[in-house]
Design an enzyme around this catalytic site. Structure first.
Site, PDB file in Angstrom:
ATOM      1  N   HIS A  98       0.856  -1.180   0.000  1.00  0.00           N
ATOM      2  CA  HIS A  98       0.000   0.000   0.000  1.00  0.00           C
ATOM      3  C   HIS A  98       0.902   1.243   0.000  1.00  0.00           C
ATOM      4  O   HIS A  98       2.135   1.108  -0.043  1.00  0.00           O
ATOM      5  CB  HIS A  98      -0.955  -0.013   1.199  1.00  0.00           C
ATOM      6  CG  HIS A  98      -0.284  -0.289   2.509  1.00  0.00           C
ATOM      7  ND1 HIS A  98       0.626   0.568   3.068  1.00  0.00           N
ATOM      8  CD2 HIS A  98      -0.366  -1.350   3.359  1.00  0.00           C
ATOM      9  CE1 HIS A  98       1.057   0.085   4.211  1.00  0.00           C
ATOM     10  NE2 HIS A  98       0.485  -1.099   4.414  1.00  0.00           N
ATOM     11  N   GLY A 137       1.881   3.109   2.228  1.00  0.00           N
ATOM     12  CA  GLY A 137       2.883   3.113   3.295  1.00  0.00           C
ATOM     13  C   GLY A 137       4.163   2.447   2.808  1.00  0.00           C
ATOM     14  O   GLY A 137       5.261   2.996   2.941  1.00  0.00           O
ATOM     15  N   HIS A 138       4.020   1.251   2.197  1.00  0.00           N
ATOM     16  CA  HIS A 138       5.213   0.560   1.671  1.00  0.00           C
ATOM     17  C   HIS A 138       5.872   1.398   0.576  1.00  0.00           C
ATOM     18  O   HIS A 138       7.093   1.492   0.502  1.00  0.00           O
ATOM     19  CB  HIS A 138       4.821  -0.789   1.035  1.00  0.00           C
ATOM     20  CG  HIS A 138       4.248  -1.775   1.990  1.00  0.00           C
ATOM     21  ND1 HIS A 138       2.914  -2.137   1.967  1.00  0.00           N
ATOM     22  CD2 HIS A 138       4.825  -2.490   2.980  1.00  0.00           C
ATOM     23  CE1 HIS A 138       2.704  -3.037   2.902  1.00  0.00           C
ATOM     24  NE2 HIS A 138       3.835  -3.270   3.540  1.00  0.00           N
ATOM     25  N   GLN A 183       9.024  -3.093  16.484  1.00  0.00           N
ATOM     26  CA  GLN A 183       9.804  -3.898  15.530  1.00  0.00           C
ATOM     27  C   GLN A 183      11.064  -3.135  15.104  1.00  0.00           C
ATOM     28  O   GLN A 183      12.169  -3.685  15.095  1.00  0.00           O
ATOM     29  CB  GLN A 183       8.921  -4.206  14.309  1.00  0.00           C
ATOM     30  CG  GLN A 183       9.693  -4.605  13.071  1.00  0.00           C
ATOM     31  CD  GLN A 183       8.792  -5.070  11.941  1.00  0.00           C
ATOM     32  OE1 GLN A 183       8.184  -6.127  12.032  1.00  0.00           O
ATOM     33  NE2 GLN A 183       8.698  -4.312  10.865  1.00  0.00           N
TER      34      GLN A 183
HETATM   35  O1  PAF Z   1       7.020  -5.281   8.827  1.00  0.00           O
HETATM   36  C1  PAF Z   1       6.927  -6.293   8.103  1.00  0.00           C
HETATM   37  O2  PAF Z   1       6.267  -6.288   7.051  1.00  0.00           O
HETATM   38  C2  PAF Z   1       7.626  -7.570   8.529  1.00  0.00           C
HETATM   39  O3  PAF Z   1       7.600  -7.728   9.910  1.00  0.00           O
HETATM   40  C3  PAF Z   1       9.065  -7.690   7.987  1.00  0.00           C
HETATM   41  C4  PAF Z   1       9.951  -6.590   8.527  1.00  0.00           C
HETATM   42  C5  PAF Z   1       9.033  -7.626   6.463  1.00  0.00           C
HETATM   43  C6  PAF Z   1       9.665  -9.031   8.402  1.00  0.00           C
HETATM   44  O4  PAF Z   1       8.931 -10.102   7.912  1.00  0.00           O
END
Ligand code: PAF
Length: 280
Positions: free
Chosen positions: A34, A36-37, A155
């Protein structure tokens, strides 16, 4: 864009690209891309001249009762979007073996005590799985730069700690949260929600904003947190947690006005967990 589905091909492509000048930036994703990515890719392009995106739905980071099987997989659309962003390489492993080969020992990483707090409390083992796969991708690709979104703040902090000790040569970049018009942080899991639920979900961001304002007005922290929890429940958002931490995610139990802070929240709405945060 060069697309590779095997590790062997990946190594060959990386070898070719290493002859070109400039840095290589990695954008690890689980697909269902999306805006964001796409903002991560745009930012990567400002920091490096070559970009590689990975799409791998990592089984290690899903609990037994979680949505690994139903996690949205939208390969064709993802490829179109990456081409539009002029991403150079896409690594979309044809199976898990291309990432974690059965013949090699997988280095399983432990996310420590922070990995069992906040989201880790609700998703035991989740961050071990995230660190294990990100470490693996770093080993396979060895980028100069890697970009992660600030929405997954915990994360990003855990990856930063892992990279500092295991991959100090990789620079990590934190990309700002991208929101829809009503304020909901973009996430692949928003796809599970109806229009009405998405409207309700906007109250998580409102709650974070109100909490920041109250904190800055020097209201008492425990009152702010009580009000936040009641507000979320009143909007049918079941809070999993709502907390104030410092920017390294150390616990803050009383008001203090030194250094950056972050309000973070996780709510469940109709079996879908959403997370969001505001750093201030
Ligand atoms: O944030 C994510 O989409 C996932 O946790 C990642 C960093 C790709 C690891 O699988």
């Amino acid at each position: 864009m060069v697309i590779t589905r095997t590790r062997e091909e990946l190594y060959k492509i990386l070898e070719e690209f290493s002859k070109k000048p400039g840095k290589l930036a990695l954008i690890p994703t689980m697909g269902n891309l999306h805006d964001g990515h796409l903002s991560l890719i745009k930012l990567a392009k400002l920091k490096a001249s070559k970009t590689i995106t990975t799409i791998f739905v990592n089984p290690l980071q899903f609990g037994k009762n979680e949505d690994f099987k139903k996690y949205p997989r939208t390969e064709k659309l993802d490829i179109e979007k990456l081409k539009k962003e002029h991403c150079d390489i896409l690594f979309i492993p044809r199976n898990g073996e291309e990432v974690f080969s059965k013949t090699e020992k997988v280095t399983s990483l432990d996310s420590g005590s922070l990995g069992s707090e906040l989201c880790g409390k609700i998703r035991p083992g989740h961050f071990n799985g995230v660190l294990t796969v990100v470490n693996r991708l770093f080993e396979l690709i060895n980028p100069d730069v890697a970009v992660f979104g600030a929405k997954d703040y915990q994360q990003q902090i855990l990856i930063k700690k892992m990279a500092k000790s295991l991959h100090p040569q990789i620079s990590l970049i934190k990309a700002p949260i991208i929101r829809s018009k009503n304020g909901v942080a973009l996430s692949s899991r928003n796809n599970y929600l109806s229009e009405k639920e998405l409207e309700l979900a906007a109250n998580l961001f409102k709650c974070l904003q109100n909490s920041v304002t109250s904190y800055q007005k020097r209201e008492k922290l425990n009152e702010i947190l009580d009000n936040a929890n009641s507000f979320l429940v009143s909007k049918d958002l079941m809070p999993d947690y709502f907390e104030l931490r410092d920017s390294e995610l150390n616990i803050i139990s009383k008001n203090n006005y030194i250094g950056k802070k972050i309000f973070l929240g996780s709510v469940t709405i109709n079996n879908t967990r959403l997370i969001d945060n505001i750093e201030f």
